[in-house]
Design a protein around this motif. Structure first.
Motif, PDB file in Angstrom:
ATOM      1  N   GLN A  47       0.836  -1.218   0.000  1.00 43.01           N
ATOM      2  CA  GLN A  47       0.000   0.000   0.000  1.00 43.01           C
ATOM      3  C   GLN A  47       0.868   1.264   0.000  1.00 43.01           C
ATOM      4  OE1 GLN A  47      -3.248  -0.113   2.870  1.00 43.01           O
ATOM      5  NE2 GLN A  47      -3.594  -2.271   2.474  1.00 43.01           N
ATOM      6  N   VAL A  48       1.783   1.306  -0.940  1.00 39.42           N
ATOM      7  CA  VAL A  48       2.702   2.444  -1.041  1.00 39.42           C
ATOM      8  C   VAL A  48       1.933   3.651  -1.595  1.00 39.42           C
ATOM      9  CG1 VAL A  48       4.915   3.241  -1.944  1.00 39.42           C
ATOM     10  CG2 VAL A  48       4.512   0.790  -1.624  1.00 39.42           C
ATOM     11  N   PRO A  49       1.839   4.743  -0.851  1.00 40.61           N
ATOM     12  CA  PRO A  49       0.999   5.849  -1.321  1.00 40.61           C
ATOM     13  C   PRO A  49       1.662   6.776  -2.335  1.00 40.61           C
ATOM     14  CG  PRO A  49       1.730   6.251   0.925  1.00 40.61           C
ATOM     15  CD  PRO A  49       2.342   4.953   0.509  1.00 40.61           C
ATOM     16  N   ILE A  50       3.004   6.844  -2.320  1.00 43.21           N
ATOM     17  CA  ILE A  50       3.695   7.798  -3.206  1.00 43.21           C
ATOM     18  C   ILE A  50       5.051   7.203  -3.569  1.00 43.21           C
ATOM     19  CG2 ILE A  50       4.687   9.138  -1.283  1.00 43.21           C
ATOM     20  CD1 ILE A  50       4.109  11.690  -2.973  1.00 43.21           C
ATOM     21  N   ILE A  51       5.449   7.386  -4.841  1.00 46.42           N
ATOM     22  CA  ILE A  51       6.731   6.806  -5.264  1.00 46.42           C
ATOM     23  C   ILE A  51       7.555   7.860  -6.004  1.00 46.42           C
ATOM     24  CG2 ILE A  51       7.878   4.933  -6.523  1.00 46.42           C
ATOM     25  CD1 ILE A  51       5.345   3.261  -6.149  1.00 46.42           C
TER      26      ILE A  51
END
Ligand code: AHR
Length: 503
Positions: free
Chosen positions: A65-69
């Motif tokens: 659940q990575v919100p920003i990369i």
């Protein structure tokens, strides 16, 4: 419940640090090694989708659940021409990539990455080149990405098949510009000026964006924290965040000292907060600059191997740290450190995400697997959302080579009001003894234990390899909760997550 080593903690729903900005569970993909080619993208792989993205990798990324990369670098961005990576693939140039001395094929560029991030349900945090380029290239890229239509660069995006703008909100003004290794390395005044003018132009193109100025490349840089003070002096009114980068390693092979390195991270965060607030006071400003810890992790296992790689290869196996159990403990402590600073750390990116100093590894043409560090990252990202509480901790302490008064118990607590859940993240740093934790949770009436997850292993050097997950969590942690009094046994050298929910 047993153990001679005892710690106490008080958790109260009124003792709040701040609402956690979910973007502290961000990550980073750079055009480096096998992060892109052979990592997220491998068109000939049996698991690839119609765009060439590996579905097995996407599945592991989605679970986190990575919100920003952050993208496309890192050091790489300082000599990058974003125009090389858009438009018909057959027309894209192969380039010498100077940061890592490889060949960049440009098969993947801005649009493909935006597509991939959408599939991963993550926002893109885009970095612009302030090494070899400047205001023009940055404002053109922003116009290409965010302007609706009817201008040179937005119409080019549409011609490339992207009618809808990408709406990228968060932008990094270069990368590690204080580092002599950087192409286009700058003095703080040189960087402060170009960052301010680039930020000004970018805000004119799209006033809704947020901007991150480069802080020092790490806490040991000779100009830290003067770099922050000088560059913020120039950029204060134009930027929203200052970046922090830090990697640790157990170079001395001293586990007790190594797993305490999150104390250095805590100190680093405090110093950057003070520096931001010093500039705020100096400027008589009402604006507060927050922190973007947009590169953090363990990085040291692969350093010798990387020296032996030949230059000018496409996607060589660079920075492929194979993480062990003690690395996972330190990563868990780094996550609790950032949670405990949730009032000022608003963005953070585990560097990186796939193959390059990463929680996820792949084999070219083969499988994907979870490194040891995947687990603290996964659980903290999924369950560490809500309000960070300020736990009052009484713990026995120890000294090590670099640190004094290291608490054996390291903890952060998050209260999720919507779900009515309290999650306690707790590390026992003792290498030999389990720690008995008594925790007063009286302000949470009618709660029960949902689960006590433990990551433990007898061998601090144990690693995961493809097909052999030696280090993985179990849910047999020993905890009991009576009348608001929680008691837990935290095994020797272990990372724990104790979740409480409404009865
Ligand atoms: O993440 C690896 C490298 O570490 C990045 O390219 C750079 O920004 C940092 O030095």
């Amino acid at each position: 419940m047993s153990g001679n080593l005892k710690a106490e903690m008080l958790v109260d729903k009124e003792y709040q640090v701040a609402k956690v900005d979910n973007r502290i569970y961000g990550s980073f993909i750079e055009h480096l090694g096998r992060a892109v080619y052979g990592g997220i993208y491998e068109p000939n792989h049996p698991e690839s989708d119609e765009q060439g993205f590996r579905k097995d990798v996407l599945e592991l990324v989605s679970q986190l659940q990575v919100p920003i990369i952050r993208y496309p670098g890192g050091n790489m961005v300082s000599a990058y021409h974003w125009e090389d990576g858009v438009g018909p693939k057959e027309e894209r140039p192969r380039r010498t990539e100077l940061a890592w001395r490889t060949i960049e094929t440009n098969d993947v560029g801005t649009n493909e990455f935006v597509d991939w991030a959408k599939k991963a349900k993550a926002e893109v945090m885009m970095a612009v080149n302030l090494g070899t380029r400047g205001i023009d290239a940055a404002r053109n890229l922003l116009e290409y990405c965010n302007h609706p239509s009817g201008t040179r660069w937005s119409d080019l995006r549409i011609k490339h098949g992207y009618e809808e703008a990408h709406h990228i909100k968060t932008w990094c003004l270069g990368n590690e510009m204080d580092g002599p290794w950087q192409v286009g390395h700058k003095t703080p005044v040189e960087y402060g000026r170009i960052a301010a003018e680039t930020a000004k132009a970018m805000r004119l193109v799209d006033p809704t964006i947020e901007l991150v100025a480069c802080g020092s490349s790490n806490k040991d840089m000779p100009l830290f924290p003067e770099w922050e003070a000088i560059t913020l002096d120039h950029t204060y009114e134009y930027v929203d965040y200052i970046s922090l980068h830090q990697y640790y390693g157990n170079y001395e092979d001293d586990t007790a000292n190594y797993i305490a390195k999150s104390l250095a991270m805590d100190d680093f965060i405090r110093t950057v907060i003070s520096t931001c607030d010093y500039v705020k006071a100096k400027k008589r400003s009402k604006k507060r600059i927050n922190l973007s810890f947009d590169e953090w992790n363990v990085w040291y296992h692969s350093k010798e191997a990387d020296k032996k790689l030949d230059p000018w290869q496409v996607a060589p196996p660079q920075l492929e740290d194979i993480y062990n159990f003690e690395d996972a403990i330190l990563v868990g402590c780094m996550l609790t450190t950032m949670l405990n600073h949730a009032d000022r750390v608003k963005i953070a990116c585990m560097a990186q995400l796939v193959n390059v100093i990463a929680p996820i590894m792949t084999k070219n043409g083969g499988g994907a697997w979870k490194q040891t560090i995947y687990y603290p990252y996964y659980y903290t990202s999924v369950y560490g959302r809500g309000i960070a509480l300020n736990p009052v901790i009484k713990s026995p302490k120890y000294d090590s080579q670099e640190f004094t008064d290291i608490p054996y118990l390291e903890s952060a607590v998050v209260f999720n009001e919507d779900k009515e859940e309290v999650t306690i993240f707790a590390v026992n740093r003792h290498l030999e003894e389990s720690l008995h934790l008594k925790c007063d949770t009286r302000s949470f009436e009618n709660y029960k234990i949902i689960e006590h997850v433990v990551l433990e292993h007898d061998n601090p050097k144990a690693v995961n390899t493809f097909g052999n997950e030696e280090v993985k969590p179990h849910s047999n942690g020993v905890s009991q909760l009576d009348n608001g009094h929680l008691q837990s046994d935290l095994p020797k050298l272990s990372w724990n997550m104790i979740r409480l929910g409404r009865i």
